[in-house]
Design an enzyme around this catalytic site. Structure first.
Site, short mmCIF file in Angstrom:
data_model
loop_
_atom_site.label_atom_id
_atom_site.label_comp_id
_atom_site.label_asym_id
_atom_site.label_seq_id
_atom_site.Cartn_x
_atom_site.Cartn_y
_atom_site.Cartn_z
N HIS A 150 24.83 0.67 -64.07
CA HIS A 150 26.09 1.66 -64.41
C HIS A 150 25.68 2.92 -64.07
CE1 HIS A 150 29.33 -1.28 -65.65
NE2 HIS A 150 28.16 -2.25 -65.82
N LYS A 166 -6.04 16.26 -65.33
CA LYS A 166 -6.99 16.51 -66.80
C LYS A 166 -7.85 17.82 -66.37
CE LYS A 166 -7.46 11.74 -67.32
NZ LYS A 166 -8.66 10.34 -67.57
N GLU A 192 -1.15 2.94 -59.83
CA GLU A 192 -2.35 3.27 -59.92
C GLU A 192 -3.21 2.45 -58.98
OE1 GLU A 192 -3.72 5.32 -64.18
OE2 GLU A 192 -4.11 3.29 -63.76
O1 PA5 Z 1 -5.90 1.58 -65.65
C1 PA5 Z 1 -6.67 2.50 -65.99
O2 PA5 Z 1 -7.96 2.49 -65.79
C2 PA5 Z 1 -6.17 3.53 -66.63
O3 PA5 Z 1 -4.78 3.92 -66.73
C3 PA5 Z 1 -6.44 3.76 -68.14
O4 PA5 Z 1 -6.24 2.35 -68.83
C4 PA5 Z 1 -6.24 4.89 -68.93
O5 PA5 Z 1 -6.12 6.31 -68.14
C5 PA5 Z 1 -6.75 4.99 -70.35
O6 PA5 Z 1 -8.09 5.20 -70.41
P1 PA5 Z 1 -9.10 4.82 -71.36
O7 PA5 Z 1 -8.90 3.50 -71.96
O8 PA5 Z 1 -10.28 5.23 -71.06
O9 PA5 Z 1 -8.55 5.65 -72.66
#
Ligand code: PA5
Length: 447
Positions: A309, A423, A288
């Site tokens: 394996h 989303k 990310e």
């Molecule tokens: O690193 C990030 O910001 C994302 O992976 C969030 O942790 C994830 O999308 C969950 O978001 P939220 O805590 O707002 O529900």
């Protein structure tokens, strides 16, 4: 004094010269400086840098709440997705008994929900929870993420029907933004105890906030030592401008130079299944943070020797786009020696009397040599043992490395604009208010 985790680049030398790594690491000191000065891209998300100190003031509330949940329930369901569950899952899986569910007396069990939308998963969970005395920790920074919000709606309903609304409210802890989002409103309306995710810390950098620490404490692990380990790593790397003694700079530099040789997939390797979810956490952190603007190293992971394996074949001989970062744990917690068998019918007596870990270490060394021979560079991360202290060190080490590496790549390591695309489509397909036009267009495309 405890040892420290360390990095070794002796198995990357045939691919990127050590002097070049040192040179890029030394140049990257400027990225460390801009992180510390808060002058780089994404500088409103740097709260994690000083967390090992900042979180100390919340220890007593965290421990009190953990004790409360442990005293009123035998199971806690942690609801969250991405950074809101992977950190705690990683630490709990790494440090608790592999078969803790079978242990007697019973461990306080931590179950996870809200990290998928699978109907069968949720239905199975509800079946299990029917006979459990359980509490809920619901975690969402935005307070609006669909997966955890849906799971919370279902589980809250289940818990309220099981124990009644007032008792359910005593068993629900919400971790969210200080003022915004539907979860904050729900918590205030229903009187849940809450913890705050600071504005300046993104989900994937939040394991040392209540997001990770509360579930970890409820599982019975020592959060003070985890944070102490992170603090020791912060002292070692955050302001250390001598590249050769700063493992975060060296790691960030090495992986970027390896990328320049055409190897765009980094595989995090563990030789213990206990690190499986640590790898999942690591994949989110790097994936990310770096995967944007057409750039980034694709983070993958394997559990060896299991995956030797299966994926081992590809790593050895497939497309040469890979390098590995291998986490080597020196000492296991427990001791097990291989028994001698009188007639040696399985021909394993040459190993009799040896510890299983010695065989595992030799499998590891053999793998490094084989993969080097197969043109796969290997970065080694040495960990003295798996405990709270060293996991704390690893967490801070990878977080800082990731931020520096993102700056080397010239991307913002603290945003994740790409996660919105699915989303929007999902909302449009489900006819959410405000997404009508987009919905029409998508449905046209699907005809
Ligand atoms: O690193 C990030 O910001 C994302 O992976 C969030 O942790 C994830 O999308 C969950 O978001 P939220 O805590 O707002 O529900």
């Amino acid at each position: 004094m405890k040892e420290s985790i360390s990095i070794s680049l002796k198995n990357t030398g045939g691919f990127v010269p050590y002097e070049e790594v040192i040179a890029l690491a030394q140049q990257s000191v400027r990225h460390l400086e801009s992180l510390n000065a808060g002058t780089g891209t994404g500088n409103d998300f740097l709260g994690w840098l000083s967390l090992p100190d900042d979180i100390i003031q919340q220890f007593s509330k965290l421990e009190k709440t953990a004790m409360h949940l442990r005293s009123i329930s035998d199971t806690t369901v942690v609801i969250g997705i991405g950074g809101s569950y992977l950190g705690s899952k990683a630490v709990i899986e790494a440090l608790t008994h592999t078969f803790s569910r079978e242990l007697k007396p019973k461990h306080h069990e931590i179950l996870f929900a809200g990290h998928n939308i699978c109907e069968d998963y949720m239905a199975d969970l509800l079946e299990i929870l029917g006979s459990k005395n359980y509490s809920i920790i619901v975690i969402s920074k935005s307070g609006t993420t669909t997966e955890p919000a849906l799971a919370f709606r279902i589980l809250k309903d289940h818990l309220e029907k099981k124990v009644g609304k007032p008792a359910a409210a005593d068993r629900i802890i919400a971790i969210t933004d200080s003022s915004r989002g539907a979860l904050r409103t729900l918590a205030e309306t229903n009187g849940y105890e809450t913890f705050v995710i600071p504005d300046n810390i993104g989900g994937r950098y939040s394991v040392l906030t209540p997001v990770g620490l509360l579930p970890i404490a409820v599982s019975g692990l020592d959060i003070k030592t985890l944070v102490k380990g992170a603090k020791s790593m912060e002292e070692m790397i955050r302001k250390n401008k001598i590249a050769s003694t700063n493992p975060a700079l060296m790691y960030a530099a090495a992986r970027n130079l390896i990328l320049q040789t055409g190897r765009s997939v980094e595989i995090l390797v563990g030789f213990t299944p206990k690190l499986h979810y640590f790898s999942e956490w690591w994949k989110q952190l790097f994936g990310e943070s770096e995967g944007k603007e057409g750039k980034g190293i694709f983070p993958a992971s394997v559990d060896f020797t299991t995956d030797l394996h299966s994926l081992g074949q590809y790593i050895q001989e497939g497309k040469r786009i890979l390098f590995e970062t291998m986490i080597s744990v020196k000492n296991p917690k427990k001791k097990l020696t291989i028994p001698l068998e009188k007639d040696d019918s399985d021909q394993l007596n040459y190993l009799a009397g040896k510890r299983l870990s010695e065989v595992n270490h030799n499998a590891e060394t053999g793998t490094v040599l084989a993969h080097n021979d197969g043109n796969v560079p290997v970065i080694n991360i040495n960990v003295p043992e798996l405990d709270e202290y060293y996991l704390g060190q690893l967490i801070y080490f990878f977080e800082l490395s990731c931020a520096v590496s993102g700056y080397i790549l010239d991307v913002n390591p603290f945003d994740q604009p790409g996660v919105e695309a699915y989303k929007k489509n999902m909302f449009a397909l489900l006819n959410k208010t405000g997404f009508e036009e987009a919905g029409k267009k998508l449905k046209e495309r699907l005809k």
